[in-house]
Design an enzyme around this catalytic site. Sequence first.
Site, PDB file in Angstrom:
ATOM      1  N   ASP A  93       0.855  -1.198   0.000  1.00 40.23           N
ATOM      2  CA  ASP A  93       0.000   0.000   0.000  1.00 40.23           C
ATOM      3  C   ASP A  93       0.891   1.248   0.000  1.00 40.23           C
ATOM      4  OD1 ASP A  93       0.525   1.088   2.755  1.00 40.23           O
ATOM      5  OD2 ASP A  93      -0.331  -0.819   3.397  1.00 40.23           O
ATOM      6  N   HIS A 108       8.732  -5.218  -1.389  1.00 44.81           N
ATOM      7  CA  HIS A 108       7.857  -6.228  -1.995  1.00 44.81           C
ATOM      8  C   HIS A 108       6.974  -5.634  -3.096  1.00 44.81           C
ATOM      9  CE1 HIS A 108       8.245  -9.047   1.775  1.00 44.81           C
ATOM     10  NE2 HIS A 108       9.290  -9.097   0.985  1.00 44.81           N
ATOM     11  N   CYS A 119       8.423  -8.864 -21.058  1.00 43.68           N
ATOM     12  CA  CYS A 119       9.558  -7.986 -21.398  1.00 43.68           C
ATOM     13  C   CYS A 119      10.046  -7.154 -20.218  1.00 43.68           C
ATOM     14  CB  CYS A 119       9.184  -7.063 -22.559  1.00 43.68           C
ATOM     15  SG  CYS A 119       8.093  -5.694 -22.102  1.00 43.68           S
ATOM     16  N   THR A 175       5.444  -6.438  12.006  1.00 41.38           N
ATOM     17  CA  THR A 175       5.773  -7.580  11.138  1.00 41.38           C
ATOM     18  C   THR A 175       6.040  -8.809  11.994  1.00 41.38           C
ATOM     19  OG1 THR A 175       7.274  -8.431   9.417  1.00 41.38           O
ATOM     20  CG2 THR A 175       8.191  -6.764  10.918  1.00 41.38           C
ATOM     21  N   SER A 176       5.593  -9.974  11.505  1.00 41.83           N
ATOM     22  CA  SER A 176       5.685 -11.194  12.311  1.00 41.83           C
ATOM     23  C   SER A 176       7.076 -11.808  12.262  1.00 41.83           C
ATOM     24  CB  SER A 176       4.651 -12.217  11.825  1.00 41.83           C
ATOM     25  OG  SER A 176       4.917 -12.549  10.477  1.00 41.83           O
ATOM     26  N   LEU A 201       2.202  -5.713  17.949  1.00 38.41           N
ATOM     27  CA  LEU A 201       1.098  -6.098  18.824  1.00 38.41           C
ATOM     28  C   LEU A 201       1.552  -7.155  19.822  1.00 38.41           C
ATOM     29  CD1 LEU A 201      -1.841  -5.205  19.005  1.00 38.41           C
ATOM     30  CD2 LEU A 201      -2.448  -7.023  17.407  1.00 38.41           C
ATOM     31  N   GLU A 202       2.465  -7.995  19.382  1.00 38.96           N
ATOM     32  CA  GLU A 202       2.938  -9.105  20.218  1.00 38.96           C
ATOM     33  C   GLU A 202       4.378  -9.419  19.814  1.00 38.96           C
ATOM     34  OE1 GLU A 202       0.082 -11.984  18.920  1.00 38.96           O
ATOM     35  OE2 GLU A 202       1.089 -12.229  16.999  1.00 38.96           O
ATOM     36  N   ALA A 218      -0.118  -0.363  16.841  1.00 35.99           N
ATOM     37  CA  ALA A 218       0.860   0.549  16.235  1.00 35.99           C
ATOM     38  C   ALA A 218       0.443   2.012  16.402  1.00 35.99           C
ATOM     39  CB  ALA A 218       1.022   0.213  14.754  1.00 35.99           C
TER      40      ALA A 218
HETATM   41  C1  BJW Z   1      -0.020  -5.325  14.623  1.00 38.15           C
HETATM   42  C2  BJW Z   1      -1.295  -4.837  14.569  1.00 38.15           C
HETATM   43  C3  BJW Z   1      -1.458  -3.546  15.035  1.00 38.15           C
HETATM   44  C4  BJW Z   1      -1.405  -6.793  13.852  1.00 38.15           C
HETATM   45  N1  BJW Z   1      -0.424  -2.856  15.488  1.00 38.15           N
HETATM   46  N2  BJW Z   1       1.020  -4.632  15.079  1.00 38.15           N
HETATM   47  C5  BJW Z   1      15.658 -18.217   4.559  1.00 38.15           C
HETATM   48  C6  BJW Z   1      15.134 -19.171   5.384  1.00 38.15           C
HETATM   49  C7  BJW Z   1      13.910 -19.752   5.086  1.00 38.15           C
HETATM   50  C8  BJW Z   1      13.191 -19.393   3.954  1.00 38.15           C
HETATM   51  C9  BJW Z   1      13.724 -18.458   3.119  1.00 38.15           C
HETATM   52  C10 BJW Z   1      14.931 -17.869   3.446  1.00 38.15           C
HETATM   53  N3  BJW Z   1      15.195 -16.966   2.462  1.00 38.15           N
HETATM   54  C11 BJW Z   1      14.206 -16.966   1.546  1.00 38.15           C
HETATM   55  C12 BJW Z   1      13.288 -17.879   1.926  1.00 38.15           C
HETATM   56  C13 BJW Z   1      12.046 -18.169   1.166  1.00 38.15           C
HETATM   57  C14 BJW Z   1      10.938 -17.134   1.354  1.00 38.15           C
HETATM   58  C15 BJW Z   1      10.493 -17.135   2.802  1.00 38.15           C
HETATM   59  O1  BJW Z   1      10.777 -16.242   3.577  1.00 38.15           O
HETATM   60  N4  BJW Z   1       9.699 -18.133   3.175  1.00 38.15           N
HETATM   61  C16 BJW Z   1       9.154 -18.178   4.531  1.00 38.15           C
HETATM   62  C17 BJW Z   1       7.744 -18.689   4.453  1.00 38.15           C
HETATM   63  C18 BJW Z   1      10.072 -19.006   5.393  1.00 38.15           C
HETATM   64  N5  BJW Z   1      11.290 -15.803   0.944  1.00 38.15           N
HETATM   65  C19 BJW Z   1      11.254 -15.416  -0.335  1.00 38.15           C
HETATM   66  O2  BJW Z   1      10.922 -16.190  -1.218  1.00 38.15           O
HETATM   67  C20 BJW Z   1      11.625 -13.990  -0.657  1.00 38.15           C
HETATM   68  N6  BJW Z   1      12.620 -13.972  -1.655  1.00 38.15           N
HETATM   69  C21 BJW Z   1      13.899 -14.231  -1.367  1.00 38.15           C
HETATM   70  O3  BJW Z   1      14.284 -14.457  -0.234  1.00 38.15           O
HETATM   71  O4  BJW Z   1      14.735 -14.205  -2.480  1.00 38.15           O
HETATM   72  C22 BJW Z   1      16.132 -14.535  -2.261  1.00 38.15           C
HETATM   73  C23 BJW Z   1      16.966 -13.289  -2.208  1.00 38.15           C
HETATM   74  C24 BJW Z   1      16.768 -12.339  -1.227  1.00 38.15           C
HETATM   75  C25 BJW Z   1      17.573 -11.194  -1.174  1.00 38.15           C
HETATM   76  C26 BJW Z   1      18.536 -11.002  -2.122  1.00 38.15           C
HETATM   77  C27 BJW Z   1      18.729 -11.961  -3.112  1.00 38.15           C
HETATM   78  C28 BJW Z   1      17.937 -13.107  -3.146  1.00 38.15           C
HETATM   79  C29 BJW Z   1      10.404 -13.223  -1.201  1.00 38.15           C
HETATM   80  C30 BJW Z   1       9.345 -13.029  -0.176  1.00 38.15           C
HETATM   81  C31 BJW Z   1       8.106 -12.353  -0.789  1.00 38.15           C
HETATM   82  C32 BJW Z   1       6.971 -12.220   0.198  1.00 38.15           C
HETATM   83  N7  BJW Z   1       5.813 -11.768  -0.486  1.00 38.15           N
HETATM   84  C33 BJW Z   1       4.623 -11.387   0.279  1.00 38.15           C
HETATM   85  C34 BJW Z   1       3.519 -10.966  -0.732  1.00 38.15           C
HETATM   86  C35 BJW Z   1       3.852  -9.582  -1.308  1.00 38.15           C
HETATM   87  C36 BJW Z   1       2.747  -9.015  -2.097  1.00 38.15           C
HETATM   88  C37 BJW Z   1       1.475  -8.877  -1.292  1.00 38.15           C
HETATM   89  O5  BJW Z   1       1.389  -8.037  -0.395  1.00 38.15           O
HETATM   90  O6  BJW Z   1       0.528  -9.646  -1.579  1.00 38.15           O
HETATM   91  O7  BJW Z   1       4.931 -10.307   1.165  1.00 38.15           O
HETATM   92  S1  BJW Z   1       4.044 -12.665   1.372  1.00 38.15           S
HETATM   93  C38 BJW Z   1       3.575 -11.570   2.689  1.00 38.15           C
HETATM   94  O8  BJW Z   1       4.422 -11.741   3.867  1.00 38.15           O
HETATM   95  C39 BJW Z   1       3.873 -10.168   2.164  1.00 38.15           C
HETATM   96  C40 BJW Z   1       4.386  -9.485   3.392  1.00 38.15           C
HETATM   97  O9  BJW Z   1       5.104  -8.314   3.019  1.00 38.15           O
HETATM   98  C41 BJW Z   1       5.201 -10.551   4.048  1.00 38.15           C
HETATM   99  C42 BJW Z   1       5.457 -10.315   5.526  1.00 38.15           C
HETATM  100  O10 BJW Z   1       4.273 -10.285   6.252  1.00 38.15           O
HETATM  101  P1  BJW Z   1       4.126  -9.307   7.510  1.00 38.15           P
HETATM  102  O11 BJW Z   1       4.104  -7.898   7.018  1.00 38.15           O
HETATM  103  O12 BJW Z   1       5.117  -9.648   8.539  1.00 38.15           O
HETATM  104  O13 BJW Z   1       2.641  -9.636   7.977  1.00 38.15           O
HETATM  105  P2  BJW Z   1       2.134 -10.748   9.043  1.00 38.15           P
HETATM  106  O14 BJW Z   1       0.678 -10.892   8.824  1.00 38.15           O
HETATM  107  O15 BJW Z   1       2.958 -11.958   8.977  1.00 38.15           O
HETATM  108  O16 BJW Z   1       2.425 -10.083  10.467  1.00 38.15           O
HETATM  109  C43 BJW Z   1       1.702  -8.941  10.898  1.00 38.15           C
HETATM  110  C44 BJW Z   1       2.243  -8.566  12.275  1.00 38.15           C
HETATM  111  O17 BJW Z   1       1.595  -7.371  12.686  1.00 38.15           O
HETATM  112  C45 BJW Z   1       1.969  -9.607  13.368  1.00 38.15           C
HETATM  113  O18 BJW Z   1       3.134  -9.780  14.185  1.00 38.15           O
HETATM  114  C46 BJW Z   1       0.845  -8.979  14.207  1.00 38.15           C
HETATM  115  O19 BJW Z   1       0.913  -9.314  15.593  1.00 38.15           O
HETATM  116  C47 BJW Z   1       1.123  -7.523  13.997  1.00 38.15           C
HETATM  117  N8  BJW Z   1      -0.055  -6.670  14.124  1.00 38.15           N
HETATM  118  N9  BJW Z   1      -2.113  -5.871  14.064  1.00 38.15           N
HETATM  119  C48 BJW Z   1       0.825  -3.486  15.483  1.00 38.15           C
HETATM  120  N10 BJW Z   1      -2.689  -2.995  15.049  1.00 38.15           N
END
Ligand code: BJW
Length: 232
Positions: A93, A108, A119, A175-176, A201-202, A218
């Site tokens: 966003d 992201h 392309c 972020t989680s 949050l946690e 937040a």
């Molecule tokens: C509040 C609240 C309030 C609630 N106030 N707080 C190493 C080890 C293991 C695996 C891997 C690794 N390296 C790579 C991987 C694979 C993979 C990965 O991480 N897999 C895991 C499942 C283990 N990663 C990748 O594939 C990434 N690519 C990569 O690593 O390429 C290699 C490379 C890297 C660098 C250089 C060169 C090469 C790509 C990851 C792409 C993630 N894509 C998404 C979708 C994006 C588009 C979209 O938005 O739809 O990204 S998935 C989704 O998760 C999205 C988010 O940005 C991302 C993170 O989520 P986030 O923001 O943390 O949300 P939540 O819901 O998880 O947490 C919310 C938090 O807020 C919670 O803690 C709540 O408590 C809190 N909260 N309300 C304050 N009011």
Amino acid sequence: MGQGNIVILTGAGISAESGLGTFRDEDGLWARHAIEDVATPEGFARDPGLVHAFYNARRAQAAAATPNPAHAALARLEAGYPGEVLIITQNIDDLHKRAGSRNVLHMHGTLAGALCHACDHRWTAPPEMTAEAPCPACSAAATRPDVVWFGEIPYGAEVIDAALATASTFVSIGTSGQVYPAAAYAQHCHRLGAHTVELNLEPSRGARDFNERAYGPASEVVPAWVDRLLGA
Ligand code: BJW
């Protein structure tokens, strides 16, 4: 107040109180949609219509949302802090920018971007994107949202690496800590000697990597932390 560089990593939690869903909370996006269907290149290849519908709905929702006090507090920090403030957001966003933050890196991607996977041409996304829409550069019917799915390389790695290497303070907000590479930033900065802060949050998965922690919505914990830092 110190004058070193501050790097702030934000995730879905910072936009939750603006009405945008998180991913992994109980009622989050992944409870209603399978990750492998909507957030992988393979899912897009299988059913582009489903993926476009998912992102078209989120684009409309984000356009109707407004920044909350946490976004506003970070913009105030950037304006009032004597050192550099960089926001690295995992969010697609535009609420940081609409709140007034200028130094924002969308690792992201963004809902505002369209990408041709034939392309690699990029352009501004229409409100409703379809896979059939021709690319303005090569005319292929290969339009996708310009976001980073699992298995793809996040944006800005060089800028991010340089910023993390020189950060005196690293702050993780809403972020989680489950998705890499972002999930590794706190530990990396902690090892380099930066002051690390978690505002969430946690406790996240990497909570032990933070010197300072405050848990709550937040919209409350972020403005309170910014006020303390700016001595307001
Ligand atoms: C509040 C609240 C309030 C609630 N106030 N707080 C190493 C080890 C293991 C695996 C891997 C690794 N390296 C790579 C991987 C694979 C993979 C990965 O991480 N897999 C895991 C499942 C283990 N990663 C990748 O594939 C990434 N690519 C990569 O690593 O390429 C290699 C490379 C890297 C660098 C250089 C060169 C090469 C790509 C990851 C792409 C993630 N894509 C998404 C979708 C994006 C588009 C979209 O938005 O739809 O990204 S998935 C989704 O998760 C999205 C988010 O940005 C991302 C993170 O989520 P986030 O923001 O943390 O949300 P939540 O819901 O998880 O947490 C919310 C938090 O807020 C919670 O803690 C709540 O408590 C809190 N909260 N309300 C304050 N009011």
